[in-house]
Design a protein around this motif. Structure first.
Motif, PDB file in Angstrom:
ATOM      1  N   MET B 376     -25.655  -2.211  -3.550  1.00  0.00           N
ATOM      2  CA  MET B 376     -25.992  -2.081  -2.142  1.00  0.00           C
ATOM      3  C   MET B 376     -24.783  -2.461  -1.276  1.00  0.00           C
ATOM      4  O   MET B 376     -24.113  -3.438  -1.546  1.00  0.00           O
ATOM      5  CB  MET B 376     -27.153  -3.035  -1.882  1.00  0.00           C
ATOM      6  N   THR B 377     -24.515  -1.650  -0.265  1.00  0.00           N
ATOM      7  CA  THR B 377     -23.463  -2.011   0.690  1.00  0.00           C
ATOM      8  C   THR B 377     -24.117  -2.226   2.053  1.00  0.00           C
ATOM      9  O   THR B 377     -25.240  -1.769   2.276  1.00  0.00           O
ATOM     10  CB  THR B 377     -22.425  -0.879   0.839  1.00  0.00           C
ATOM     11  N   PHE B 381     -27.880  -0.777   3.661  1.00  0.00           N
ATOM     12  CA  PHE B 381     -29.005  -1.689   3.767  1.00  0.00           C
ATOM     13  C   PHE B 381     -29.810  -1.450   5.038  1.00  0.00           C
ATOM     14  O   PHE B 381     -29.285  -1.057   6.070  1.00  0.00           O
ATOM     15  CB  PHE B 381     -28.515  -3.141   3.722  1.00  0.00           C
ATOM     16  N   SER B 382     -31.100  -1.687   4.924  1.00  0.00           N
ATOM     17  CA  SER B 382     -31.982  -1.600   6.076  1.00  0.00           C
ATOM     18  C   SER B 382     -33.146  -2.536   5.822  1.00  0.00           C
ATOM     19  O   SER B 382     -33.407  -2.909   4.681  1.00  0.00           O
ATOM     20  CB  SER B 382     -32.494  -0.163   6.230  1.00  0.00           C
ATOM     21  N   ASP B 383     -33.833  -2.914   6.889  1.00  0.00           N
ATOM     22  CA  ASP B 383     -35.023  -3.751   6.701  1.00  0.00           C
ATOM     23  C   ASP B 383     -36.226  -2.879   6.363  1.00  0.00           C
ATOM     24  O   ASP B 383     -37.304  -3.373   6.109  1.00  0.00           O
ATOM     25  CB  ASP B 383     -35.295  -4.594   7.962  1.00  0.00           C
ATOM     26  N   ILE B 388     -34.109   2.751   2.759  1.00  0.00           N
ATOM     27  CA  ILE B 388     -33.416   2.499   1.493  1.00  0.00           C
ATOM     28  C   ILE B 388     -33.794   3.569   0.479  1.00  0.00           C
ATOM     29  O   ILE B 388     -32.944   4.079  -0.237  1.00  0.00           O
ATOM     30  CB  ILE B 388     -33.736   1.076   0.978  1.00  0.00           C
ATOM     31  N   GLU B 389     -35.078   3.938   0.480  1.00  0.00           N
ATOM     32  CA  GLU B 389     -35.491   4.974  -0.455  1.00  0.00           C
ATOM     33  C   GLU B 389     -34.821   6.319  -0.136  1.00  0.00           C
ATOM     34  O   GLU B 389     -34.521   7.089  -1.034  1.00  0.00           O
ATOM     35  CB  GLU B 389     -37.014   5.117  -0.463  1.00  0.00           C
ATOM     36  N   GLU B 392     -31.419   6.280  -1.667  1.00  0.00           N
ATOM     37  CA  GLU B 392     -31.553   6.561  -3.100  1.00  0.00           C
ATOM     38  C   GLU B 392     -31.717   8.062  -3.348  1.00  0.00           C
ATOM     39  O   GLU B 392     -31.095   8.629  -4.229  1.00  0.00           O
ATOM     40  CB  GLU B 392     -32.777   5.837  -3.684  1.00  0.00           C
ATOM     41  N   VAL B 409     -31.650   6.915  -9.816  1.00  0.00           N
ATOM     42  CA  VAL B 409     -30.715   6.092  -9.057  1.00  0.00           C
ATOM     43  C   VAL B 409     -31.375   4.763  -8.738  1.00  0.00           C
ATOM     44  O   VAL B 409     -32.495   4.725  -8.232  1.00  0.00           O
ATOM     45  CB  VAL B 409     -30.273   6.805  -7.760  1.00  0.00           C
ATOM     46  N   THR B 410     -30.723   3.690  -9.067  1.00  0.00           N
ATOM     47  CA  THR B 410     -31.249   2.367  -8.763  1.00  0.00           C
ATOM     48  C   THR B 410     -30.235   1.605  -7.920  1.00  0.00           C
ATOM     49  O   THR B 410     -29.077   1.476  -8.315  1.00  0.00           O
ATOM     50  CB  THR B 410     -31.499   1.567 -10.061  1.00  0.00           C
ATOM     51  N   LEU B 411     -30.696   1.129  -6.780  1.00  0.00           N
ATOM     52  CA  LEU B 411     -29.820   0.290  -5.974  1.00  0.00           C
ATOM     53  C   LEU B 411     -29.941  -1.137  -6.457  1.00  0.00           C
ATOM     54  O   LEU B 411     -31.047  -1.634  -6.694  1.00  0.00           O
ATOM     55  CB  LEU B 411     -30.195   0.391  -4.492  1.00  0.00           C
ATOM     56  N   VAL B 412     -28.811  -1.796  -6.635  1.00  0.00           N
ATOM     57  CA  VAL B 412     -28.834  -3.170  -7.125  1.00  0.00           C
ATOM     58  C   VAL B 412     -28.102  -4.077  -6.138  1.00  0.00           C
ATOM     59  O   VAL B 412     -27.445  -3.595  -5.217  1.00  0.00           O
ATOM     60  CB  VAL B 412     -28.213  -3.284  -8.534  1.00  0.00           C
ATOM     61  N   GLU B 413     -28.234  -5.380  -6.340  1.00  0.00           N
ATOM     62  CA  GLU B 413     -27.627  -6.321  -5.403  1.00  0.00           C
ATOM     63  C   GLU B 413     -26.106  -6.301  -5.514  1.00  0.00           C
ATOM     64  O   GLU B 413     -25.561  -6.001  -6.572  1.00  0.00           O
ATOM     65  CB  GLU B 413     -28.148  -7.731  -5.685  1.00  0.00           C
ATOM     66  N   PRO B 414     -25.428  -6.635  -4.391  1.00  0.00           N
ATOM     67  CA  PRO B 414     -23.969  -6.663  -4.435  1.00  0.00           C
ATOM     68  C   PRO B 414     -23.476  -7.602  -5.544  1.00  0.00           C
ATOM     69  O   PRO B 414     -24.088  -8.632  -5.795  1.00  0.00           O
ATOM     70  CB  PRO B 414     -23.573  -7.227  -3.070  1.00  0.00           C
ATOM     71  N   SER B 416     -23.634  -7.510  -8.600  1.00  0.00           N
ATOM     72  CA  SER B 416     -24.481  -7.751  -9.773  1.00  0.00           C
ATOM     73  C   SER B 416     -24.005  -6.938 -10.977  1.00  0.00           C
ATOM     74  O   SER B 416     -24.444  -7.173 -12.081  1.00  0.00           O
ATOM     75  CB  SER B 416     -25.943  -7.430  -9.446  1.00  0.00           C
TER      76      SER B 416
END
Lengths: 142, 433
Positions: B376-377, B381-383, B388-389, B392, B409-414, B416
């Protein structure tokens, strides 16, 4: 309006614990929270007493963090209380992205966090109909 | 000056093939008689120099792998006595023992010739001032461009890499017209210029000749925009000669291979078969003029394709596509060759820089599944979940249209995705085949 902090979390154990640990160690108090979850990830949304500091310390820990303006309202803590506020928004075709309640509450009042698609208009119409919209200071120190 | 050596650079295809054949026959004879390692390899395949009767017989010759250079370390593949060698370079051994290359006086002459051609491609002539900010030393980058610059009679500034403040000062004070360095260093110099408040208009820079690492079209646009120059790609590897094996012309659609010195082939890295014209595969080079370290069908591990169509610039040399990855990184998913660099270019479209990513391949039942994990950058990112979907989804459909296969596609934490020495590990293959 109230500043909400949102955090991107992968769906794996220990991530939420990590966030709360960082906040706890930095003396940041959580007064409301919610999690939106999907299969792979979640978005944790928090109302805290010091959102700027929370953002800073979480970013330092490598989290994806965002600050968003939301509104906090107080409704009567009785059946139909929340309906009264939401009916006003519906009447004015204001959509709600998400909504969640506070951890604590005040006497005879339930506190709710709203993320409307048109925040300014929402505040205007709610205030006109005597729904109490809380200021930042009211919320952060709950 | 349009060409450095039009006699060769604009030769007809027929003449190129004739020159290549004559030189190939001579090279094969030389390695057979002077390099025991090659003689053994050829004998093992039952081939003698006399069997090379046409250019097509090249494909009957054995391949040379980096490993051949390792087992004969340091000088075992040299085809001349050491008394004939006047220069030795070595490649940094990041993936094992370093490889050593030796040049005779004629090899240095050839190398200067091909880098001279590259510099002319970038618009250089004897009035040019060329700042060579590639590293000097055992690495072939610095000295390769250095000799080419001298050959065309331009002025070379042998500043080598590093000390960016000094690079900028000299660039401005000496009126550098051509910059030669890695593309990432060019971007770094551009940033430092900006910091120092120096505008591109304050410089005399006209072109840059960048190589030694893969770079995207996006990066080219950034460099050209920030420095106000023409940015061209130069290709080479020390085993073959160093920079100058191939270079782009001002039309920037493929790198002209100096075919009077090197014969390229594209092969399937799995089956080792030569692929038809235009196919994407592993680049293989045979040197046909080198004396010190001639190489027969050297496996570069670089992924490219060849285009024999006539280029607008008038050069007739075949063009190789900008290298788009390494066979070491290639994975085959449901029969489709996938290179991490393809994913990277898709991700680059999303923002200014590509986020860290990782490819995870698994076999579920009988089907290969490709998962692309993307860190994720802040831009992504969004609330809101739906935002976010939709990120993806955008990544997924862009990858699908590039690769032609479906992915998850899976978004992962910065941070990680595990990194080793600053570089992320790009591929995890969990298939048990």
């Amino acid at each position: 309006m109230v500043k909400q902090i949102s955090i991107f979390l992968e769906n794996k154990s220990g991530r939420l614990a990590h966030v709360t640990k960082v906040l706890g160690e930095n003396g940041i108090d959580i007064s409301a929270l919610s999690i939106a979850d999907t299969t792979d990830f979640g978005i944790l949304r928090l109302i805290v007493n010091n959102p700027e500091k929370a953002e800073e310390v979480l970013k330092k820990e490598g989290f994806s963090v965002g600050l968003t303006d939301v509104i906090a309202i107080s409704v009567e803590d009785k059946p139909g209380g929340l309906y009264k506020a939401l009916a006003i928004l519906a009447e004015h075709s204001i959509g709600i992205e998400y909504i969640y309640a506070f951890v604590g509450k005040r006497e005879n009042e339930a506190l709710v966090i709203l993320r409307p698609d048109k925040p300014c208009e929402a505040i205007k119409v709610l205030t006109e109909k005597n729904i109490k919209v809380l200021e930042q200071e009211d919320v952060y120190n709950l | 000056m349009q060409y450095w050596n039009p006699t060769y650079e604009c030769m007809s295809r027929e003449d190129i093939r004739r020159v290549q054949f004559e030189r190939l026959v001579e090279t094969v004879k030389r390695v057979y008689h002077n390099v025991p390692h090659y003689r053994n390899k050829m004998q093992a395949k039952g081939i003698e120099p006399g069997d090379i009767k046409s250019l097509d017989d090249l494909k009957s010759l054995p391949f040379t792998y980096k490993d051949d250079l390792r087992v004969t370390y340091p000088f075992g593949m040299f085809a001349v006595p050491l008394s004939e060698i006047i220069r030795i370079h070595a490649s940094s051994g990041t993936t094992g023992k370093q490889t050593v290359v030796g040049y005779t006086r004629k090899d240095i002459e050839t190398w200067s010739e091909v880098t001279a051609r590259a510099l002319v491609c970038a618009g250089a002539d004897k009035n040019s001032i060329v700042q060579v900010a590639y590293g000097y030393g055992l690495f072939t980058g610095g000295l390769g461009l250095h000799y080419g610059t001298e050959k065309i009679g331009a002025a070379v500034i042998p500043i080598s890499g590093g000390n960016t403040k000094r690079q900028i000062q000299i660039m401005k004070d000496f009126g550098t017209t051509i910059l030669a360095c890695t593309p990432s260093y060019a971007l770094y110099i551009a940033e430092e210029l900006h910091e120092a408040g120096i505008k591109k208009e304050d410089l005399k820079l006209k072109a840059g000749i960048f190589g030694a690492e893969p770079w995207s079209e996006q990066m080219r646009r950034e460099i050209e925009e920030q420095l106000g120059i023409l940015a061209i790609d130069i290709y080479g590897l020390s085993e073959v000669i160093g920079p100058g094996v191939a270079c782009e012309c001002k039309y920037k659609c493929g790198l002209h291979i100096n075919e009077d010195h090197f014969i390229p082939e594209i092969i399937d890295p799995e089956t080792e078969e030569v692929l038809p014209e235009g196919s994407v595969g592993e680049l293989v080079f045979t040197t046909i003029t080198k004396e010190g370290l001639p190489l027969i069908r050297y496996r570069t591990r670089d992924i490219s394709s060849l285009n024999y169509e006539r280029c607008e610039c008038g050069r007739t040399f075949v063009r190789m596509e900008k290298v788009c990855g390494r066979t070491d990184d290639m994975i085959i998913v449901r029969g489709v060759n996938v290179f991490p660099s393809q994913i990277e270019s898709v991700l680059l479209e999303l923002g200014e820089t590509a986020p860290h990513y990782q490819l995870v391949v698994d076999r579920v039942g009988k089907l290969d599944m490709l998962e692309v994990r993307v860190e994720m950058t802040p831009q992504m990112f969004s609330d809101k979940v739906k935002n976010i979907e939709s990120v993806e989804k955008r990544i997924r459909s862009a990858i699908e249209s590039t690769l032609g296969i479906s992915t998850k596609v899976t978004l992962v934490e910065p941070k990680s995705i595990a990194r080793s020495e600053g570089k992320a590990k790009r591929v995890i293959d969990n298939r048990k085949i």
